[in-house]
Write an enzyme that holds these catalytic residues in place. Sequence first.
Site, PDB file in Angstrom:
ATOM      1  N   GLY A 188       0.839  -1.209   0.000  1.00  0.00           N
ATOM      2  CA  GLY A 188       0.000   0.000   0.000  1.00  0.00           C
ATOM      3  C   GLY A 188       0.867   1.249   0.000  1.00  0.00           C
ATOM      4  O   GLY A 188       2.061   1.182  -0.280  1.00  0.00           O
ATOM      5  N   ASN A 189       0.263   2.382   0.288  1.00  0.00           N
ATOM      6  CA  ASN A 189       1.033   3.624   0.412  1.00  0.00           C
ATOM      7  C   ASN A 189       0.406   4.493   1.501  1.00  0.00           C
ATOM      8  O   ASN A 189      -0.615   4.129   2.081  1.00  0.00           O
ATOM      9  CB  ASN A 189       1.103   4.355  -0.939  1.00  0.00           C
ATOM     10  CG  ASN A 189      -0.271   4.705  -1.473  1.00  0.00           C
ATOM     11  OD1 ASN A 189      -0.996   5.470  -0.859  1.00  0.00           O
ATOM     12  ND2 ASN A 189      -0.637   4.125  -2.614  1.00  0.00           N
TER      13      ASN A 189
END
Length: 397
Positions: A208-209
């Site tokens: 993810g980020n």
Amino acid sequence: MLKNKNIILGVCGSIAAYKAALLLRLLIKAEANVQVIMTRDAVNFITPLTLSTLSKRPVLTDYFDTKTGEWNNHVELGLWADLILVAPASANSLAKFASGICDNLLSAVYLSARCPVYFAPAMDLDMWAHPATQTNIERLKSYGNHLIQPGSGELASGLIGEGRLAEPYEILEAILNTQSNQQQFKGKKVLVTAGPTHEAIDPVRFIGNHSSGKMGIAIARVFHTLGADVTLISGPTSEHAPEGVNLIKITSAQELLNACLDNFPHADITIMSAAVADYRPKVVAEEKIKKNTDSMTIELEKTTDILKTLGSKKKEKQILVGFALETHNEIENAKDKLEKKNLDFIVLNSLQDEGAGFAGNQNKITIINRAGEHFQFKLKSKLEVAQDIAQHTLTLL
Ligand code: CTP
């Protein structure tokens, strides 16, 4: 514009409370239904009798009416209101609204309301200039409340400076201006994407980020307030979507792509602020991967560039806006993305600018248009940044 509108006029303890009578006259002349709520200190500056006579309704000050023994229901009052105007708004009441303290009827109604809120501060210049007050003002603006700027001049204390309550006609004008501006996107369908995507590695892990989704959600909120019919496609975020927008929740880049392809053909304006994963695991393990080896390698494959795909399908009248998050050669890279993805303008965040980007409630942007013009904005709340983006979009309509 205010005819038959239900307005709560909040009056706080300030010498400027006498102007509330004139303001109330203007609102009544505009044929609004006005319910006055005074704080306990306000009644020392102007009598409730004056304001109840002008508004043709009893003035409320407390949760309980000691004469009738009845309870003034703050939730009902908040929902009844089409608009709340607090004038004069004292430093104390602003601090309460900003931090959600509801120890009086007015602040409890403020917290219960869903309508637009305007506040016109009045206080001495040092109180106004104090960082505590200015922080509260910024916070209230970040909630979407409207500030009616105090004027400058001789104050009741004899000091000269900023802090004087705006004149009643100026307050009315400010409300009418924003109300008429507020429907600038009526009839327009706006598609906004927000937040990160999560790309599964196995049933319990993902890539993810750090995107919080705050920027995209602020954009959706602003366009909705300006009258647009908003669809928000949001990746996993703890932020709440604004009331009244059509929310589609997605997890992966592929789901985002599908939702965008479904909705893009009907959208007049599309703003792609989601932080989409560029790569995803080529194979998603069906079972949780065990730590049997000292190292491991995950092979990644490219995701579809959603914005570029939409850009290739864009019709002449559609407006397509992208974001660019850059760390170096910012302008060049952003211009390159604008061209390659066939955008109308691009919103550049440089990680070299302190406060810009994913985290926090603020952002600092540069808008670059097809003519190659740059519009640099200062560090602002994400809600204000969203307003700048909406205003720039308006220039293209
Ligand atoms: N974007 C997209 N689909 C992707 C990747 C990005 O639609 N698979 C969109 C983002 O939502 C953003 C814009 O493209 O509006 C630019 O994203 P950014 O991450 O800055 O650039 P990339 O195109 O991914 O290029 P790079 O990561 O190489 O800078």
